[in-house]
Design a protein around this motif. Structure first.
Motif, PDB file in Angstrom:
ATOM      1  N   LYS A   1       0.828  -1.207   0.000  1.00  0.00           N
ATOM      2  CA  LYS A   1       0.000   0.000   0.000  1.00  0.00           C
ATOM      3  C   LYS A   1       0.865   1.260   0.000  1.00  0.00           C
ATOM      4  CE  LYS A   1      -4.135  -1.967   2.038  1.00  0.00           C
ATOM      5  NZ  LYS A   1      -5.123  -1.890   3.111  1.00  0.00           N
ATOM      6  N   MET A   2       1.960   1.224   0.759  1.00  0.00           N
ATOM      7  CA  MET A   2       2.876   2.370   0.789  1.00  0.00           C
ATOM      8  C   MET A   2       3.524   2.579  -0.578  1.00  0.00           C
ATOM      9  SD  MET A   2       2.782   3.990   3.592  1.00  0.00           S
ATOM     10  CE  MET A   2       4.250   4.967   3.416  1.00  0.00           C
ATOM     11  N   GLN A   3       3.908   1.494  -1.234  1.00  0.00           N
ATOM     12  CA  GLN A   3       4.528   1.604  -2.545  1.00  0.00           C
ATOM     13  C   GLN A   3       3.526   2.167  -3.558  1.00  0.00           C
ATOM     14  OE1 GLN A   3       6.516  -1.923  -3.886  1.00  0.00           O
ATOM     15  NE2 GLN A   3       7.590  -0.824  -5.501  1.00  0.00           N
ATOM     16  N   GLN A   4       2.284   1.793  -3.431  1.00  0.00           N
ATOM     17  CA  GLN A   4       1.247   2.340  -4.312  1.00  0.00           C
ATOM     18  C   GLN A   4       1.088   3.842  -4.082  1.00  0.00           C
ATOM     19  OE1 GLN A   4      -2.464  -0.066  -4.809  1.00  0.00           O
ATOM     20  NE2 GLN A   4      -1.394  -1.424  -3.373  1.00  0.00           N
ATOM     21  N   ALA A   5       1.132   4.258  -2.828  1.00  0.00           N
ATOM     22  CA  ALA A   5       1.019   5.685  -2.511  1.00  0.00           C
ATOM     23  C   ALA A   5       2.212   6.459  -3.078  1.00  0.00           C
ATOM     24  CB  ALA A   5       0.923   5.880  -0.999  1.00  0.00           C
ATOM     25  N   ARG A   6       3.413   5.875  -2.962  1.00  0.00           N
ATOM     26  CA  ARG A   6       4.603   6.508  -3.553  1.00  0.00           C
ATOM     27  C   ARG A   6       4.435   6.646  -5.064  1.00  0.00           C
ATOM     28  NH1 ARG A   6       7.700   3.421  -0.075  1.00  0.00           N
ATOM     29  NH2 ARG A   6       7.958   1.800  -1.643  1.00  0.00           N
ATOM     30  N   GLY A   7       3.902   5.605  -5.675  1.00  0.00           N
ATOM     31  CA  GLY A   7       3.668   5.636  -7.118  1.00  0.00           C
ATOM     32  C   GLY A   7       2.701   6.731  -7.513  1.00  0.00           C
ATOM     33  N   GLU A   8       1.649   6.876  -6.746  1.00  0.00           N
ATOM     34  CA  GLU A   8       0.661   7.923  -7.023  1.00  0.00           C
ATOM     35  C   GLU A   8       1.306   9.307  -6.897  1.00  0.00           C
ATOM     36  OE1 GLU A   8      -2.654   9.038  -8.592  1.00  0.00           O
ATOM     37  OE2 GLU A   8      -2.428   6.946  -8.056  1.00  0.00           O
ATOM     38  N   ALA A   9       2.158   9.480  -5.882  1.00  0.00           N
ATOM     39  CA  ALA A   9       2.851  10.760  -5.698  1.00  0.00           C
ATOM     40  C   ALA A   9       3.800  11.039  -6.869  1.00  0.00           C
ATOM     41  CB  ALA A   9       3.624  10.754  -4.385  1.00  0.00           C
ATOM     42  N   LYS A  10       4.503  10.011  -7.331  1.00  0.00           N
ATOM     43  CA  LYS A  10       5.411  10.198  -8.471  1.00  0.00           C
ATOM     44  C   LYS A  10       4.639  10.565  -9.733  1.00  0.00           C
ATOM     45  CE  LYS A  10       9.181   7.148  -7.046  1.00  0.00           C
ATOM     46  NZ  LYS A  10       9.907   5.902  -7.375  1.00  0.00           N
TER      47      LYS A  10
END
Length: 69
Positions: free
Chosen positions: A34-43
């Motif tokens: 879930k954290m990696q998905q959030a990072r992806g969304e931010a990128k």
């Protein structure tokens, strides 16, 4: 590779981690996904913003070139 593209990859990898965590019952892996998905969304958001800034900069430079300023 644009930030937008890197963001998409992070979202995909994060979703895979989250699903693997769900199947195996590993809550830490789910959270990591879930954290990696959030990072992806931010990128992705960063990449879109950078593209808009570049576009606006090009638009602002066009009239200046025509007038010779």
């Amino acid at each position: 590779m644009a930030a937008k593209d890197k963001g998409s990859m992070d979202k995909i990898k994060g979703k895979a981690k989250e699903m693997t965590g769900k199947v195996t019952g590993d809550r830490a892996q789910q959270a990591e996904g879930k954290m990696q998905q959030a990072r992806g969304e931010a990128k992705k958001a960063k990449g879109k913003t950078q593209e808009r800034v570049q576009e606006r900069t090009r638009e602002a430079e066009r009239p200046a070139r025509r007038t010779g300023i």
